[in-house]
Design a protein around this motif. Structure first.
Motif, PDB file in Angstrom:
ATOM      1  N   TYR A  18       0.804  -1.216   0.000  1.00  0.00           N
ATOM      2  CA  TYR A  18       0.000   0.000   0.000  1.00  0.00           C
ATOM      3  C   TYR A  18       0.841   1.273   0.000  1.00  0.00           C
ATOM      4  CZ  TYR A  18      -3.660  -3.280   1.466  1.00  0.00           C
ATOM      5  OH  TYR A  18      -4.534  -4.335   1.547  1.00  0.00           O
TER       6      TYR A  18
ATOM      7  N   PRO B 283      -4.060   0.764   5.352  1.00  0.00           N
ATOM      8  CA  PRO B 283      -5.278   1.560   5.566  1.00  0.00           C
ATOM      9  C   PRO B 283      -6.318   0.810   6.389  1.00  0.00           C
ATOM     10  CG  PRO B 283      -4.547   1.709   3.295  1.00  0.00           C
ATOM     11  CD  PRO B 283      -3.712   0.639   3.930  1.00  0.00           C
ATOM     12  N   GLU B 284      -7.190   1.558   7.052  1.00  0.00           N
ATOM     13  CA  GLU B 284      -8.143   0.978   7.988  1.00  0.00           C
ATOM     14  C   GLU B 284      -9.335   0.320   7.306  1.00  0.00           C
ATOM     15  OE1 GLU B 284      -8.000   0.634  11.250  1.00  0.00           O
ATOM     16  OE2 GLU B 284      -5.995   1.537  11.342  1.00  0.00           O
ATOM     17  N   THR B 285      -9.840   0.915   6.247  1.00  0.00           N
ATOM     18  CA  THR B 285     -11.066   0.415   5.632  1.00  0.00           C
ATOM     19  C   THR B 285     -10.774  -0.267   4.305  1.00  0.00           C
ATOM     20  OG1 THR B 285     -11.560   2.412   4.353  1.00  0.00           O
ATOM     21  CG2 THR B 285     -12.281   2.366   6.666  1.00  0.00           C
TER      22      THR B 285
ATOM     23  N   ALA C 265     -12.305   0.284   1.463  1.00  0.00           N
ATOM     24  CA  ALA C 265     -12.257   1.299   0.412  1.00  0.00           C
ATOM     25  C   ALA C 265     -10.895   1.979   0.365  1.00  0.00           C
ATOM     26  CB  ALA C 265     -13.361   2.329   0.641  1.00  0.00           C
ATOM     27  N   GLU C 266     -10.332   2.277   1.533  1.00  0.00           N
ATOM     28  CA  GLU C 266      -9.015   2.905   1.580  1.00  0.00           C
ATOM     29  C   GLU C 266      -7.930   1.958   1.096  1.00  0.00           C
ATOM     30  OE1 GLU C 266      -9.736   5.952   5.367  1.00  0.00           O
ATOM     31  OE2 GLU C 266      -8.949   3.922   5.692  1.00  0.00           O
ATOM     32  N   ARG C 267      -8.055   0.673   1.422  1.00  0.00           N
ATOM     33  CA  ARG C 267      -7.064  -0.299   0.959  1.00  0.00           C
ATOM     34  C   ARG C 267      -7.093  -0.432  -0.557  1.00  0.00           C
ATOM     35  NH1 ARG C 267      -9.150  -4.376   5.518  1.00  0.00           N
ATOM     36  NH2 ARG C 267      -8.193  -3.351   7.314  1.00  0.00           N
ATOM     37  N   ARG C 268      -8.283  -0.475  -1.124  1.00  0.00           N
ATOM     38  CA  ARG C 268      -8.399  -0.577  -2.575  1.00  0.00           C
ATOM     39  C   ARG C 268      -7.777   0.637  -3.260  1.00  0.00           C
ATOM     40  NH1 ARG C 268     -14.608  -2.974  -3.297  1.00  0.00           N
ATOM     41  NH2 ARG C 268     -14.148  -5.046  -2.399  1.00  0.00           N
ATOM     42  N   ALA C 269      -7.991   1.797  -2.700  1.00  0.00           N
ATOM     43  CA  ALA C 269      -7.462   3.021  -3.298  1.00  0.00           C
ATOM     44  C   ALA C 269      -5.942   3.103  -3.175  1.00  0.00           C
ATOM     45  CB  ALA C 269      -8.114   4.241  -2.650  1.00  0.00           C
ATOM     46  N   ALA C 270      -5.397   2.586  -2.061  1.00  0.00           N
ATOM     47  CA  ALA C 270      -3.963   2.724  -1.793  1.00  0.00           C
ATOM     48  C   ALA C 270      -3.130   1.594  -2.372  1.00  0.00           C
ATOM     49  CB  ALA C 270      -3.728   2.806  -0.278  1.00  0.00           C
TER      50      ALA C 270
END
Length: 318
Positions: free
Chosen positions: A240, A246-248, A250-255
């Motif tokens: 990442y 990332p915590e969520t 959605a955040e993991r997918r984006a990062a």
């Protein structure tokens, strides 16, 4: 479910109630003693991340045991079964640590160069310390609008025929950019888009969304270039960037920038874990809970199955 050290350890702890002083090599003298006198079969359902494995172990009966020795024979079979499961469990944890070392290299570097990755993998001495692993690599995301420039950049690094494969338009591409050792087999995977194939994609999505190691189901690796074709699978660890996971979701997918990963050829892996042979045990491993030829990943041999089987057990490991 993602695979990690924390999710792997309870497998052997739940199955093996022995003390540490009783731990032994998978093919130990204690396990062999008595198993040549009794037959047994045990089916283990091993749901490791995206890969659900069924392990069928059969011990041959060279002659029928007397009733007063049956309990001892069963006890030694149980010991042998636990040994094998623990050996597989511990080796997968070791492979996970090797991937985490690669992830640490990415986190510690502004940009990992090809020679740095080669040095990292060479330093691991995987042929000696991690027998059965096909290599350690890195696959990164490539957006469609960047594909032509990306391919041109890799070609300028001395790989004039490089392209992301398979060809064709897709919403997103992944590209194997590093894979060491960069031998003849592994060169076949250079530029391969693992996300384009359903089984690999599912494991990559699990790893990306959970932040943990995930294992694919049964595949035939693109490295299979000879008559000795083996079933295989892949292990993925998401990257990442330099920050924390990332915590969520959605955040993991984006990062998510890519994956440190390893391919495995199943027979090579099991020989690396269990040694040159299992003279008194037949071990079969299946992808999923259906025990049939289509899902067979590994078979240590058919000779034992043709002999008398005294014990039989089926167990799901969670």
């Amino acid at each position: 479910m993602a695979l990690s050290e924390s999710s792997l350890r309870p497998v052997s702890e739940a199955l093996d109630s022995r003390s540490d002083s009783q731990a032994a090599e998978p093919v130990s003298a204690l396990a062999r003693e008595g198993l040549s006198q009794a037959g047994a079969k045990v089916t283990l359902i091993l749901p490791w991340a995206a890969l659900a494995l069924s392990a069928v172990m059969t011990v041959a009966a060279y002659y029928m045991v007397k009733s007063d020795s049956r309990a001892l024979a069963l006890e030694k079979f149980e010991f042998r079964r636990a040994e094998i499961v623990e050996a597989i469990d511990e080796r997968l944890v070791a492979y996970t640590q090797a991937l985490r070392g690669g992830l640490a290299l990415f986190k510690a570097s502004k940009k990992v160069e090809r020679d740095e990755w080669r040095t990292y993998v060479e330093t691991l001495n995987i042929n000696e310390l991690y027998p059965g692993i096909q290599g350690i690599g890195y696959s990164e995301w490539v957006r469609p609008e960047h594909r032509e420039a990306y391919e041109a950049g890799i070609r300028n690094q001395g790989f004039p025929e490089f392209s992301i494969r398979p060809a064709g338009p897709r919403e997103i591409y992944s590209s194997i950019i590093f894979l060491e050792p960069f031998d003849e087999r592994n060169r076949q995977a250079f530029g391969y888009d693992m996300f384009s194939q359903e089984t690999r994609r599912r494991a990559m999505e699990i790893a990306r969304d959970t932040g943990e190691v995930a294992i694919s189901g049964r595949v035939i690796l693109v490295q299979e270039i000879s008559d000795d074709v083996q079933a295989g699978f892949l292990m993925y660890l998401p990257y990442y960037g330099h920050g924390e996971t990332p915590e969520t979701v959605a955040e993991r997918r984006a990062a998510n920038r890519g994956f440190v990963y390893s391919p495995f050829r199943m027979r090579n892996l099991m020989e690396g874990i269990l040694g040159p042979g299992l003279p008194d045990v037949r071990l079969e491993i299946y992808d999923g809970e259906a025990i049939d030829a289509e899902n067979l990943m590994y078979d240590s041999g058919q000779e034992i199955a043709q002999r008398h089987t005294l014990f039989e057990q089926t167990q799901r490991i969670v």
